[in-house]
Write a protein that holds these residues in place. Structure first.
Motif, PDB file in Angstrom:
ATOM      1  N   VAL A 103      38.717  38.919  -8.747  1.00  0.00           N
ATOM      2  CA  VAL A 103      37.411  38.879  -8.085  1.00  0.00           C
ATOM      3  C   VAL A 103      36.549  40.059  -8.531  1.00  0.00           C
ATOM      4  CG1 VAL A 103      36.226  38.997  -5.861  1.00  0.00           C
ATOM      5  CG2 VAL A 103      38.287  37.576  -6.112  1.00  0.00           C
ATOM      6  N   VAL A 104      37.136  41.244  -8.539  1.00  0.00           N
ATOM      7  CA  VAL A 104      36.359  42.419  -8.953  1.00  0.00           C
ATOM      8  C   VAL A 104      35.903  42.265 -10.403  1.00  0.00           C
ATOM      9  CG1 VAL A 104      36.463  44.911  -9.367  1.00  0.00           C
ATOM     10  CG2 VAL A 104      37.475  43.935  -7.277  1.00  0.00           C
ATOM     11  N   ASN A 105      36.807  41.807 -11.259  1.00  0.00           N
ATOM     12  CA  ASN A 105      36.432  41.644 -12.668  1.00  0.00           C
ATOM     13  C   ASN A 105      35.332  40.601 -12.825  1.00  0.00           C
ATOM     14  OD1 ASN A 105      38.146  43.593 -13.640  1.00  0.00           O
ATOM     15  ND2 ASN A 105      39.837  42.154 -14.033  1.00  0.00           N
ATOM     16  N   THR A 106      35.343  39.592 -11.978  1.00  0.00           N
ATOM     17  CA  THR A 106      34.292  38.567 -12.030  1.00  0.00           C
ATOM     18  C   THR A 106      32.941  39.188 -11.716  1.00  0.00           C
ATOM     19  OG1 THR A 106      35.838  36.809 -11.466  1.00  0.00           O
ATOM     20  CG2 THR A 106      33.508  36.405 -10.990  1.00  0.00           C
ATOM     21  N   CYS A 107      32.884  39.956 -10.656  1.00  0.00           N
ATOM     22  CA  CYS A 107      31.601  40.584 -10.314  1.00  0.00           C
ATOM     23  C   CYS A 107      31.153  41.547 -11.418  1.00  0.00           C
ATOM     24  CB  CYS A 107      31.694  41.299  -8.962  1.00  0.00           C
ATOM     25  SG  CYS A 107      30.123  42.012  -8.405  1.00  0.00           S
ATOM     26  N   CYS A 166      18.508  36.345  -3.686  1.00  0.00           N
ATOM     27  CA  CYS A 166      19.950  36.477  -3.896  1.00  0.00           C
ATOM     28  C   CYS A 166      20.697  35.286  -3.299  1.00  0.00           C
ATOM     29  CB  CYS A 166      20.489  37.768  -3.269  1.00  0.00           C
ATOM     30  SG  CYS A 166      19.745  38.224  -1.686  1.00  0.00           S
ATOM     31  N   VAL A 167      21.871  35.077  -3.852  1.00  0.00           N
ATOM     32  CA  VAL A 167      22.784  34.069  -3.331  1.00  0.00           C
ATOM     33  C   VAL A 167      24.095  34.773  -3.001  1.00  0.00           C
ATOM     34  CG1 VAL A 167      23.991  31.894  -3.776  1.00  0.00           C
ATOM     35  CG2 VAL A 167      21.670  32.254  -4.672  1.00  0.00           C
ATOM     36  N   GLY A 168      24.567  34.549  -1.774  1.00  0.00           N
ATOM     37  CA  GLY A 168      25.828  35.125  -1.327  1.00  0.00           C
ATOM     38  C   GLY A 168      26.948  34.115  -1.436  1.00  0.00           C
ATOM     39  N   PHE A 169      28.051  34.556  -1.989  1.00  0.00           N
ATOM     40  CA  PHE A 169      29.247  33.726  -2.121  1.00  0.00           C
ATOM     41  C   PHE A 169      30.300  34.324  -1.194  1.00  0.00           C
ATOM     42  CE2 PHE A 169      26.653  33.405  -5.845  1.00  0.00           C
ATOM     43  CZ  PHE A 169      26.648  32.050  -6.120  1.00  0.00           C
ATOM     44  N   GLN A 170      30.608  33.596  -0.109  1.00  0.00           N
ATOM     45  CA  GLN A 170      31.479  34.190   0.912  1.00  0.00           C
ATOM     46  C   GLN A 170      32.843  34.550   0.336  1.00  0.00           C
ATOM     47  OE1 GLN A 170      31.635  31.876   4.521  1.00  0.00           O
ATOM     48  NE2 GLN A 170      29.412  31.805   4.735  1.00  0.00           N
ATOM     49  N   SER A 171      33.442  33.651  -0.421  1.00  0.00           N
ATOM     50  CA  SER A 171      34.711  33.961  -1.091  1.00  0.00           C
ATOM     51  C   SER A 171      35.855  34.225  -0.122  1.00  0.00           C
ATOM     52  CB  SER A 171      34.516  35.130  -2.078  1.00  0.00           C
ATOM     53  OG  SER A 171      33.510  34.819  -3.030  1.00  0.00           O
ATOM     54  N   TYR A 204      34.772  30.733 -11.475  1.00  0.00           N
ATOM     55  CA  TYR A 204      34.029  31.655 -10.586  1.00  0.00           C
ATOM     56  C   TYR A 204      32.928  32.386 -11.361  1.00  0.00           C
ATOM     57  CZ  TYR A 204      34.356  35.059  -6.543  1.00  0.00           C
ATOM     58  OH  TYR A 204      34.194  35.834  -5.431  1.00  0.00           O
ATOM     59  N   GLN A 205      33.306  33.002 -12.489  1.00  0.00           N
ATOM     60  CA  GLN A 205      32.312  33.770 -13.261  1.00  0.00           C
ATOM     61  C   GLN A 205      31.207  32.863 -13.787  1.00  0.00           C
ATOM     62  OE1 GLN A 205      33.890  36.403 -16.323  1.00  0.00           O
ATOM     63  NE2 GLN A 205      31.945  36.303 -17.443  1.00  0.00           N
ATOM     64  N   ALA A 206      31.587  31.708 -14.306  1.00  0.00           N
ATOM     65  CA  ALA A 206      30.561  30.783 -14.836  1.00  0.00           C
ATOM     66  C   ALA A 206      29.604  30.355 -13.728  1.00  0.00           C
ATOM     67  CB  ALA A 206      31.236  29.565 -15.464  1.00  0.00           C
ATOM     68  N   ASN A 207      30.149  30.157 -12.544  1.00  0.00           N
ATOM     69  CA  ASN A 207      29.290  29.741 -11.435  1.00  0.00           C
ATOM     70  C   ASN A 207      28.329  30.853 -11.033  1.00  0.00           C
ATOM     71  OD1 ASN A 207      28.532  27.824  -9.380  1.00  0.00           O
ATOM     72  ND2 ASN A 207      29.560  29.164  -7.922  1.00  0.00           N
ATOM     73  N   ASP A 264      26.861  31.018   1.514  1.00  0.00           N
ATOM     74  CA  ASP A 264      27.698  29.860   1.858  1.00  0.00           C
ATOM     75  C   ASP A 264      29.128  30.084   1.370  1.00  0.00           C
ATOM     76  OD1 ASP A 264      28.352  27.276   2.864  1.00  0.00           O
ATOM     77  OD2 ASP A 264      26.448  26.452   2.140  1.00  0.00           O
ATOM     78  N   TYR A 265      30.032  29.178   1.796  1.00  0.00           N
ATOM     79  CA  TYR A 265      31.441  29.222   1.396  1.00  0.00           C
ATOM     80  C   TYR A 265      31.789  27.936   0.648  1.00  0.00           C
ATOM     81  CZ  TYR A 265      32.417  25.871   5.111  1.00  0.00           C
ATOM     82  OH  TYR A 265      32.425  24.744   5.883  1.00  0.00           O
ATOM     83  N   ASN A 266      32.904  27.961  -0.054  1.00  0.00           N
ATOM     84  CA  ASN A 266      33.305  26.837  -0.918  1.00  0.00           C
ATOM     85  C   ASN A 266      32.231  26.527  -1.956  1.00  0.00           C
ATOM     86  OD1 ASN A 266      35.783  26.547   0.264  1.00  0.00           O
ATOM     87  ND2 ASN A 266      35.271  24.708   1.448  1.00  0.00           N
ATOM     88  N   THR A 267      31.452  27.538  -2.263  1.00  0.00           N
ATOM     89  CA  THR A 267      30.458  27.444  -3.328  1.00  0.00           C
ATOM     90  C   THR A 267      30.793  28.440  -4.440  1.00  0.00           C
ATOM     91  OG1 THR A 267      29.130  29.020  -2.061  1.00  0.00           O
ATOM     92  CG2 THR A 267      28.556  26.683  -1.844  1.00  0.00           C
ATOM     93  N   ASP A 268      31.994  28.983  -4.416  1.00  0.00           N
ATOM     94  CA  ASP A 268      32.372  30.056  -5.337  1.00  0.00           C
ATOM     95  C   ASP A 268      32.602  29.532  -6.752  1.00  0.00           C
ATOM     96  OD1 ASP A 268      32.607  31.912  -3.003  1.00  0.00           O
ATOM     97  OD2 ASP A 268      34.178  30.467  -2.498  1.00  0.00           O
ATOM     98  N   GLY A 269      33.178  28.319  -6.843  1.00  0.00           N
ATOM     99  CA  GLY A 269      33.340  27.670  -8.145  1.00  0.00           C
ATOM    100  C   GLY A 269      32.276  26.607  -8.336  1.00  0.00           C
TER     101      GLY A 269
END
Ligand code: XIL
Length: 302
Positions: free
Chosen positions: A252-256, A200-205, A217-220, A171-176
């Motif tokens: 974003v990369v650092n979050t992943c 798995c859960v996909g975060f469109q971002s 983002y990371q906490a989510n 989904d989108y707008n689910t990143d935070g």
């Protein structure tokens, strides 16, 4: 390493891109794809309107082309997407509940069956929740005829159709952390507790000035990971240019990388020339396939 895919692999992750079959014949497109990425997602070619335009009449030519291109070069493939309200052929809208259930079952079985063993992760259900604060389900033929249980039904069918594929909700707008991601979180936690198959859960971002990279983002991602699921960044693009865009990509990369169960990042296109965000320049290669500051930022962060 000197490419996105190889650098991500050193971090135990994949780095992918959305691919359109009709651009594979363009040398610069194919060369950039082949050099830099180690996972692909068909941008449109596995969607319902592309694969089953008429009931039980399946067309796989364009999807096959992408899967063959990728797998012959050692790239992995994400499947996108099986059950979604959009890019749905008209005939699906006119079915009653029992016919729709049969059609959904057949669609999942045919798609997953054709590519069984060749897809690392499938977006089984895409975008089933509304935006805003209600946390409600989005109206769709599936939601409206089959009720809330359609998502669970789809995942159970999918597990049987290809037991080796990771099954994702995307989904989108689910990143935070917000009402929409809370609603997805509650659904997924319930699935895990009841043994409904989900991996798995996909975060469109898809990020832009109205929807920037969230501070949480990371906490989510971590709260989903803490349910024991993989998380993946599945359709990344960031409007903008220059240093600001590069810095956002670094975040974003650092979050992943900070979430051990974040297994990979997919950007939503190879080049700005073909971005679905026409008018924006949200990707890592410009319209002439030159590496942008955002590219260098991602490579350095990996
Ligand atoms: C987009 C494609 O990029 C476009 O080419 C197409 O016209 C519309 O769909 N969320 C998704 C993707 O899950 O499938 C969408 O892809 C972008 C938003």
């Amino acid at each position: 390493a000197s490419t996105l895919g190889a650098s991500a692999a050193e971090r135990g992750r994949y780095f992918g891109t959305a691919v359109a079959a009709n651009h594979l014949g363009e040398a610069a497109y194919a060369n950039t794809l082949n050099a830099e990425f180690n996972s692909v997602t068909p941008e449109n070619e596995m969607k319902w309107d592309a694969t089953e335009p008429n009931r039980n009449s399946f067309t796989f030519g364009n999807a096959d082309q992408i899967v063959n291109h990728a797998r012959s070069r050692g790239m992995r493939v994400r499947g996108h997407t099986l059950v979604w309200h959009s890019q749905l052929p008209g005939w699906v809208n006119s079915l009653g509940a029992s016919d729709l259930r049969a059609a959904m079952t057949n669609h999942i079985n045919q798609l997953m069956g054709r590519y069984r063993g060749q897809i690392h992760s499938w977006d089984v259900v895409n975008e089933a929740f509304v935006d805003g604060n209600s946390g409600a389900r989005r109206s769709s033929p599936f939601q409206d005829r089959l009720g809330n249980g359609f998502i669970e039904e789809a995942f159970r069918i999918a597990r049987a159709a290809d037991p080796n594929a990771k099954l994702c909700y995307n989904d989108y707008n689910t990143d935070g952390i917000n009402a929409k991601s809370n609603a997805v979180y509650n659904m997924v936690r319930d699935f895990v507790s009841r043994g409904v198959p989900i991996d798995c859960v996909g975060f469109q971002s898809h990020f832009n000035s109205a929807s920037p990279v969230p501070s949480d983002y990371q906490a989510n991602l971590q709260r989903f990971a803490d349910l024991g699921l993989e998380v993946q960044i599945t359709e990344l693009d960031i409007a903008g240019s220059g240093t600001a865009q590069a810095n956002d990509y670094t975040r974003v990369v650092n979050t992943c990388l900070a979430v051990s169960r974040c297994t990979g990042i997919t950007v939503w296109g190879v080049t700005d020339k073909y971005s679905w965000r026409s008018g924006d320049t949200p990707l890592l290669f410009d319209g002439n396939y030159n590496k942008k500051p955002a590219y260098t930022a991602v490579l350095n962060a990996l």
